[in-house]
Motif scaffolding. Sequence first.
Motif, short mmCIF file in Angstrom:
data_model
loop_
_atom_site.label_atom_id
_atom_site.label_comp_id
_atom_site.label_asym_id
_atom_site.label_seq_id
_atom_site.Cartn_x
_atom_site.Cartn_y
_atom_site.Cartn_z
N LEU A 173 -38.92 18.71 -0.41
CA LEU A 173 -39.25 17.75 -1.45
C LEU A 173 -38.34 17.92 -2.66
O LEU A 173 -37.88 16.94 -3.26
N GLY A 174 -38.09 19.18 -3.01
CA GLY A 174 -37.23 19.45 -4.15
C GLY A 174 -35.81 18.95 -3.94
O GLY A 174 -35.13 18.56 -4.89
N PHE A 175 -35.36 18.94 -2.68
CA PHE A 175 -33.99 18.50 -2.38
C PHE A 175 -33.90 16.98 -2.26
O PHE A 175 -33.00 16.35 -2.81
N PHE A 176 -34.87 16.39 -1.51
CA PHE A 176 -34.79 14.96 -1.23
C PHE A 176 -35.58 14.10 -2.22
O PHE A 176 -35.22 12.94 -2.47
N ALA A 177 -36.67 14.62 -2.77
CA ALA A 177 -37.51 13.82 -3.66
C ALA A 177 -38.09 14.69 -4.77
O ALA A 177 -39.30 14.90 -4.84
N PRO A 178 -37.24 15.23 -5.65
CA PRO A 178 -37.75 16.12 -6.71
C PRO A 178 -38.75 15.44 -7.64
O PRO A 178 -39.59 16.11 -8.24
N TRP A 179 -38.65 14.11 -7.74
CA TRP A 179 -39.59 13.38 -8.59
C TRP A 179 -41.03 13.49 -8.09
O TRP A 179 -41.98 13.25 -8.84
N ALA A 180 -41.21 13.85 -6.81
CA ALA A 180 -42.56 13.89 -6.22
C ALA A 180 -43.30 15.18 -6.55
O ALA A 180 -44.52 15.25 -6.39
N ILE A 181 -42.58 16.22 -7.02
CA ILE A 181 -43.22 17.52 -7.26
C ILE A 181 -44.32 17.40 -8.31
O ILE A 181 -45.45 17.86 -8.11
N THR A 182 -43.99 16.79 -9.45
CA THR A 182 -44.97 16.70 -10.54
C THR A 182 -46.21 15.89 -10.15
O THR A 182 -47.34 16.35 -10.38
N PRO A 183 -46.06 14.70 -9.54
CA PRO A 183 -47.26 13.97 -9.11
C PRO A 183 -48.12 14.75 -8.11
O PRO A 183 -49.35 14.70 -8.18
N ILE A 184 -47.46 15.49 -7.20
CA ILE A 184 -48.23 16.28 -6.22
C ILE A 184 -48.99 17.39 -6.93
O ILE A 184 -50.16 17.66 -6.63
N LEU A 185 -48.32 18.04 -7.88
CA LEU A 185 -49.00 19.07 -8.68
C LEU A 185 -50.20 18.48 -9.41
O LEU A 185 -51.28 19.08 -9.45
N ILE A 230 -45.98 25.32 -7.65
CA ILE A 230 -45.68 25.92 -8.97
C ILE A 230 -44.54 26.91 -8.83
O ILE A 230 -43.66 27.00 -9.70
N ALA A 231 -44.54 27.68 -7.75
CA ALA A 231 -43.45 28.65 -7.52
C ALA A 231 -42.12 27.92 -7.43
O ALA A 231 -41.12 28.36 -8.01
N TYR A 232 -42.09 26.80 -6.71
CA TYR A 232 -40.84 26.05 -6.61
C TYR A 232 -40.42 25.47 -7.95
O TYR A 232 -39.24 25.51 -8.32
N ALA A 233 -41.40 24.91 -8.68
CA ALA A 233 -41.09 24.32 -9.99
C ALA A 233 -40.49 25.35 -10.94
O ALA A 233 -39.65 25.03 -11.78
N THR A 234 -40.89 26.62 -10.78
CA THR A 234 -40.38 27.69 -11.64
C THR A 234 -38.92 27.99 -11.37
O THR A 234 -38.17 28.36 -12.27
N VAL A 235 -38.49 27.82 -10.11
CA VAL A 235 -37.11 28.19 -9.73
C VAL A 235 -36.31 26.97 -9.26
O VAL A 235 -35.30 27.12 -8.57
N GLU A 292 -54.50 22.27 -17.00
CA GLU A 292 -53.18 22.64 -17.51
C GLU A 292 -52.07 22.01 -16.68
O GLU A 292 -51.05 21.56 -17.22
N ILE A 293 -52.25 21.96 -15.36
CA ILE A 293 -51.26 21.32 -14.49
C ILE A 293 -51.11 19.85 -14.87
O ILE A 293 -49.99 19.32 -14.98
N ILE A 294 -52.22 19.18 -15.09
CA ILE A 294 -52.19 17.76 -15.45
C ILE A 294 -51.57 17.58 -16.83
O ILE A 294 -50.76 16.68 -17.06
N ALA A 295 -51.95 18.44 -17.78
CA ALA A 295 -51.41 18.34 -19.14
C ALA A 295 -49.90 18.51 -19.16
O ALA A 295 -49.19 17.81 -19.90
N HIS A 296 -49.38 19.40 -18.33
CA HIS A 296 -47.92 19.61 -18.27
C HIS A 296 -47.20 18.38 -17.74
O HIS A 296 -46.03 18.16 -18.06
N GLY A 297 -47.89 17.59 -16.93
CA GLY A 297 -47.26 16.39 -16.38
C GLY A 297 -47.36 15.17 -17.27
O GLY A 297 -46.75 14.15 -16.98
N LEU A 298 -48.14 15.27 -18.34
CA LEU A 298 -48.33 14.14 -19.27
C LEU A 298 -47.94 14.57 -20.67
O LEU A 298 -48.68 15.30 -21.33
N PRO A 299 -46.78 14.14 -21.15
CA PRO A 299 -46.30 14.58 -22.47
C PRO A 299 -47.28 14.33 -23.60
O PRO A 299 -47.38 15.15 -24.53
N PHE A 300 -48.05 13.22 -23.55
CA PHE A 300 -48.97 12.93 -24.66
C PHE A 300 -50.15 13.91 -24.70
O PHE A 300 -50.87 13.97 -25.69
N LEU A 301 -50.34 14.69 -23.62
CA LEU A 301 -51.34 15.76 -23.63
C LEU A 301 -50.68 17.12 -23.84
O LEU A 301 -51.26 18.00 -24.50
#
Length: 307
Positions: free
Chosen positions: A86-98, A161-166, A247-256
């Motif tokens: 996912l990180g290679f082909f669709a990195p945009w999908a990581i945050t919504p999945i989280l 989360i581990a992938y998002a970190t690296v 916290e996962i949701i808040a990190h994905g929404l800048p207004f939170l």
Amino acid sequence: MATGLLALLDDIAALVKVSAASLDDVPTQVAKTTGKVSGIVIDDTAVTPKYVVGLDPSRELSIIFQIAKKSVINKLLILAPAALLLGFFAPWAITPILMLGGSYLCYEGYEKVHSMFSKHPEDHDQPTEGIETITPEELEKERVGSAVRTDLILSAEIMAIAYATVADKPLLNQIAVMVSVAVFITAAVYGFVGLIVKADDIGVHMAQDKFHPATQKIGRGIVKSMPHFLSFLGYVGTAAMLWVGAEIIAHGLPFLHHPLESLEHSLSGIPALAWVVKVVVLALGGVVLGFFIDKIVRLVRPLFKKG
């Protein structure tokens, strides 16, 4: 030709040095990732012991080993490769999945909070006729399957989360960190769970007359305190589920995310207080979000039943 060979060897040596320097940073990245997933780890540790309650005590460690084995296989062979792809082909999908996983954690946390405060005396008066009986082996298989399903969801969050970190690190670093996190967290969680479920047996053994009176007293204390400890662990696990999900949701929404950072920054002079306030705010936010998700689920569920 010799010059070309030497140049090639120099390039290989430089590549090895770069790879070694990159891998030297793996322990730091593993520690960083472990800190980020601590809430999920606490929840996983708190949830798992319930799956061996009521089963043959001699089978407890075997059941935990089965769950742990499937957990590490899922992390290494399914979830880690999926995160890398996912990180290679669709990195945009990581945050919504989280965020989807975070929503599930809030929903589950709300369900637990709701069950704590909802009393249903009539449940104890339900007739027992027609209830299907199953063998101990079937019950064990059912418990293991249920535990693995729950662990799969939590493990997916951990590996994402581990992938998002690296995500910005070299591929070799990503693989090394994710494999290390998968093995270390699984061993830590289920090793501690094994210690918890066998603690009462350890206490009973220590309380035998052949030991010193002080040892016997400690053993009896362990036996008496374990029910209270398990209850406390359940509360901690629920709180962790809510705060991590929010916290996962808040990190994905800048207004939170930005107001949350501002709140934490305003209390930066007292780090412990800043952490407590942040956790309380997130846990309460998780309860609110879980409440709304629960209402949506209750509205949608009858549609699926009709279908």
